[in-house]
Design a protein around this motif. Structure first.
Motif, PDB file in Angstrom:
ATOM      1  N   ILE A 135       0.833  -1.208   0.000  1.00 40.12           N
ATOM      2  CA  ILE A 135       0.000   0.000   0.000  1.00 40.12           C
ATOM      3  C   ILE A 135       0.867   1.256   0.000  1.00 40.12           C
ATOM      4  O   ILE A 135       0.515   2.265  -0.607  1.00 40.12           O
ATOM      5  CB  ILE A 135      -0.993   0.001   1.194  1.00 40.12           C
ATOM      6  CG1 ILE A 135      -2.032   1.116   0.998  1.00 40.12           C
ATOM      7  CG2 ILE A 135      -0.266   0.127   2.525  1.00 40.12           C
ATOM      8  CD1 ILE A 135      -3.183   1.044   1.981  1.00 40.12           C
ATOM      9  N   ALA A 136       2.041   1.190   0.652  1.00 36.20           N
ATOM     10  CA  ALA A 136       2.963   2.325   0.606  1.00 36.20           C
ATOM     11  C   ALA A 136       3.537   2.483  -0.797  1.00 36.20           C
ATOM     12  O   ALA A 136       3.687   3.599  -1.307  1.00 36.20           O
ATOM     13  CB  ALA A 136       4.076   2.133   1.627  1.00 36.20           C
ATOM     14  N   PHE A 137       3.885   1.367  -1.425  1.00 38.32           N
ATOM     15  CA  PHE A 137       4.377   1.378  -2.809  1.00 38.32           C
ATOM     16  C   PHE A 137       3.328   2.002  -3.730  1.00 38.32           C
ATOM     17  O   PHE A 137       3.635   2.850  -4.578  1.00 38.32           O
ATOM     18  CB  PHE A 137       4.688  -0.055  -3.245  1.00 38.32           C
ATOM     19  CG  PHE A 137       5.092  -0.198  -4.682  1.00 38.32           C
ATOM     20  CD1 PHE A 137       6.422  -0.088  -5.048  1.00 38.32           C
ATOM     21  CD2 PHE A 137       4.143  -0.464  -5.662  1.00 38.32           C
ATOM     22  CE1 PHE A 137       6.804  -0.235  -6.385  1.00 38.32           C
ATOM     23  CE2 PHE A 137       4.514  -0.601  -6.989  1.00 38.32           C
ATOM     24  CZ  PHE A 137       5.850  -0.493  -7.355  1.00 38.32           C
ATOM     25  N   LEU A 138       2.074   1.582  -3.542  1.00 35.66           N
ATOM     26  CA  LEU A 138       0.990   2.085  -4.380  1.00 35.66           C
ATOM     27  C   LEU A 138       0.728   3.568  -4.127  1.00 35.66           C
ATOM     28  O   LEU A 138       0.443   4.321  -5.065  1.00 35.66           O
ATOM     29  CB  LEU A 138      -0.276   1.272  -4.115  1.00 35.66           C
ATOM     30  CG  LEU A 138      -1.486   1.535  -5.015  1.00 35.66           C
ATOM     31  CD1 LEU A 138      -1.166   1.197  -6.463  1.00 35.66           C
ATOM     32  CD2 LEU A 138      -2.691   0.725  -4.528  1.00 35.66           C
ATOM     33  N   ALA A 139       0.829   3.985  -2.876  1.00 34.66           N
ATOM     34  CA  ALA A 139       0.571   5.390  -2.531  1.00 34.66           C
ATOM     35  C   ALA A 139       1.522   6.324  -3.268  1.00 34.66           C
ATOM     36  O   ALA A 139       1.109   7.376  -3.777  1.00 34.66           O
ATOM     37  CB  ALA A 139       0.694   5.586  -1.021  1.00 34.66           C
ATOM     38  N   THR A 140       2.785   5.945  -3.347  1.00 36.05           N
ATOM     39  CA  THR A 140       3.755   6.797  -4.048  1.00 36.05           C
ATOM     40  C   THR A 140       3.457   6.857  -5.541  1.00 36.05           C
ATOM     41  O   THR A 140       3.651   7.889  -6.186  1.00 36.05           O
ATOM     42  CB  THR A 140       5.181   6.280  -3.810  1.00 36.05           C
ATOM     43  OG1 THR A 140       5.246   4.889  -4.205  1.00 36.05           O
ATOM     44  CG2 THR A 140       5.567   6.385  -2.353  1.00 36.05           C
ATOM     45  N   GLY A 141       2.963   5.746  -6.090  1.00 41.14           N
ATOM     46  CA  GLY A 141       2.585   5.768  -7.494  1.00 41.14           C
ATOM     47  C   GLY A 141       1.356   6.617  -7.755  1.00 41.14           C
ATOM     48  O   GLY A 141       1.254   7.287  -8.788  1.00 41.14           O
ATOM     49  N   MET A 142       0.418   6.604  -6.801  1.00 42.51           N
ATOM     50  CA  MET A 142      -0.812   7.372  -6.965  1.00 42.51           C
ATOM     51  C   MET A 142      -0.571   8.878  -6.917  1.00 42.51           C
ATOM     52  O   MET A 142      -1.365   9.652  -7.456  1.00 42.51           O
ATOM     53  CB  MET A 142      -1.828   6.968  -5.909  1.00 42.51           C
ATOM     54  CG  MET A 142      -2.440   5.580  -6.116  1.00 42.51           C
ATOM     55  SD  MET A 142      -3.298   5.407  -7.715  1.00 42.51           S
ATOM     56  CE  MET A 142      -2.077   4.451  -8.640  1.00 42.51           C
ATOM     57  N   VAL A 143       0.496   9.302  -6.278  1.00 41.56           N
ATOM     58  CA  VAL A 143       0.816  10.736  -6.268  1.00 41.56           C
ATOM     59  C   VAL A 143       1.064  11.212  -7.694  1.00 41.56           C
ATOM     60  O   VAL A 143       0.505  12.224  -8.147  1.00 41.56           O
ATOM     61  CB  VAL A 143       2.044  11.009  -5.374  1.00 41.56           C
ATOM     62  CG1 VAL A 143       2.509  12.458  -5.530  1.00 41.56           C
ATOM     63  CG2 VAL A 143       1.719  10.713  -3.923  1.00 41.56           C
ATOM     64  N   ALA A 144       1.907  10.469  -8.417  1.00 39.23           N
ATOM     65  CA  ALA A 144       2.189  10.841  -9.806  1.00 39.23           C
ATOM     66  C   ALA A 144       0.972  10.619 -10.696  1.00 39.23           C
ATOM     67  O   ALA A 144       0.674  11.439 -11.574  1.00 39.23           O
ATOM     68  CB  ALA A 144       3.376  10.030 -10.326  1.00 39.23           C
ATOM     69  N   ALA A 145       0.252   9.516 -10.468  1.00 34.48           N
ATOM     70  CA  ALA A 145      -0.921   9.218 -11.294  1.00 34.48           C
ATOM     71  C   ALA A 145      -2.015  10.265 -11.126  1.00 34.48           C
ATOM     72  O   ALA A 145      -2.695  10.629 -12.091  1.00 34.48           O
ATOM     73  CB  ALA A 145      -1.454   7.832 -10.942  1.00 34.48           C
ATOM     74  N   SER A 146      -2.204  10.759  -9.902  1.00 32.58           N
ATOM     75  CA  SER A 146      -3.235  11.780  -9.677  1.00 32.58           C
ATOM     76  C   SER A 146      -2.858  13.088 -10.357  1.00 32.58           C
ATOM     77  O   SER A 146      -3.735  13.808 -10.863  1.00 32.58           O
ATOM     78  CB  SER A 146      -3.441  12.004  -8.173  1.00 32.58           C
ATOM     79  OG  SER A 146      -2.259  12.469  -7.560  1.00 32.58           O
ATOM     80  N   ALA A 147      -1.562  13.402 -10.394  1.00 28.75           N
ATOM     81  CA  ALA A 147      -1.118  14.595 -11.117  1.00 28.75           C
ATOM     82  C   ALA A 147      -1.388  14.442 -12.608  1.00 28.75           C
ATOM     83  O   ALA A 147      -1.850  15.385 -13.266  1.00 28.75           O
ATOM     84  CB  ALA A 147       0.370  14.836 -10.867  1.00 28.75           C
TER      85      ALA A 147
END
Length: 262
Positions: free
Chosen positions: A66-78
């Protein structure tokens, strides 16, 4: 010939701020709803996939899934926030509302208008990406001290995807065509750039393909920073994002000029 080039270039270094301010004043009337809307999709990915798959996957690259995914979602949301602001809101201002046509009767050039739109879309991306980063830090999936380092990368990511989306705006006859960009470009990029699972798990040819995707470079900068780790090849990743922000901008302004004059 110079007049043709001048029409698609910003007239100066500050005219674009008028377009940015115009969009901000219109947006702030529904700011809360807009922010919540931008947060909904990445938060569903974060808690839906993160908690569900996280139980089966375990740790990924030395961190919880979930931490791995959270960092990816930061870029994906941008990526998502800047793209949607451009292909829907900016397209509406250009074609349906004809706001651009009215603005171009002032001293502003088409380059000023497009730059203002790209900057505004990057602002929306900055708000969305930073909000996800803050949520990740609150939940313990990132370190608080990382946020000042990832904010410029989020903004640059927003610029890159807004410039790319502006080409789509210039070419699309109607809203119906945007679904092709979302399903054929954005969605595959999400899964091929390391947002949901490591790029190293992909076949070699696909890994090579990922090096050409702007989202992959954004994630390679954001993920280490959010865990207080040094990122590799920082200038290379920044350079790729910068190229994606600049070259599509000039391509889109040329295409938009041809479209508006036809």
């Amino acid at each position: 010939m110079w007049e043709n080039y001048a029409a698609v270039l910003p007239a100066n270094g500050w005219n674009w701020t008028a377009m940015w301010r115009r969009n901000y004043l219109a947006w702030k009337k529904a700011a809360l709803v807009s922010i919540l809307g931008n947060l909904a999709d990445p938060m569903v990915y974060l808690f839906g996939l993160g908690t569900g798959l996280g139980l089966m996957v375990g740790r990924v690259e030395g961190m919880s899934y979930i931490a791995f995914l959270a960092t990816g979602m930061v870029a994906a949301s941008a990526m998502t926030a800047s793209t949607f602001e451009t292909i829907y809101a900016a397209f509406a201002r250009m074609r349906d509302q004809r706001s651009w046509e009215a603005i171009l009767y002032t001293q502003m050039t088409l380059g000023d208008v497009v730059l203002g739109e790209v900057a505004w879309a990057a602002t929306k991306a900055l708000l969305a990406g930073t909000a996800i980063a803050v949520v990740a830090a609150i939940l313990g999936y990132a370190v608080w001290s990382s946020i000042p380092y990832v904010v410029p990368v989020i903004a640059l990511t927003g610029i890159a995807f807004a410039s790319l989306a502006m080409i789509v705006v210039a070419l699309a006859p109607s809203y119906d065509y945007f679904i092709f960009y979302q399903t054929l470009i954005l969605t595959p990029m999400l899964f091929l750039s390391g947002a949901v699972y490591p790029v190293t798990q992909l076949p070699g040819k696909v890994q090579q393909m990922a090096t050409f995707l702007p989202l992959a470079h954004a994630i390679d900068l954001i993920r280490p920073a959010m865990f207080g780790r040094p990122a590799a090849d920082v200038m290379f990743h920044l350079g790729i994002l910068f190229i994606f922000g600049v070259l599509p901008f000039f391509v889109s302004t040329a295409l938009l000029r041809r479209r508006l004059m036809s």
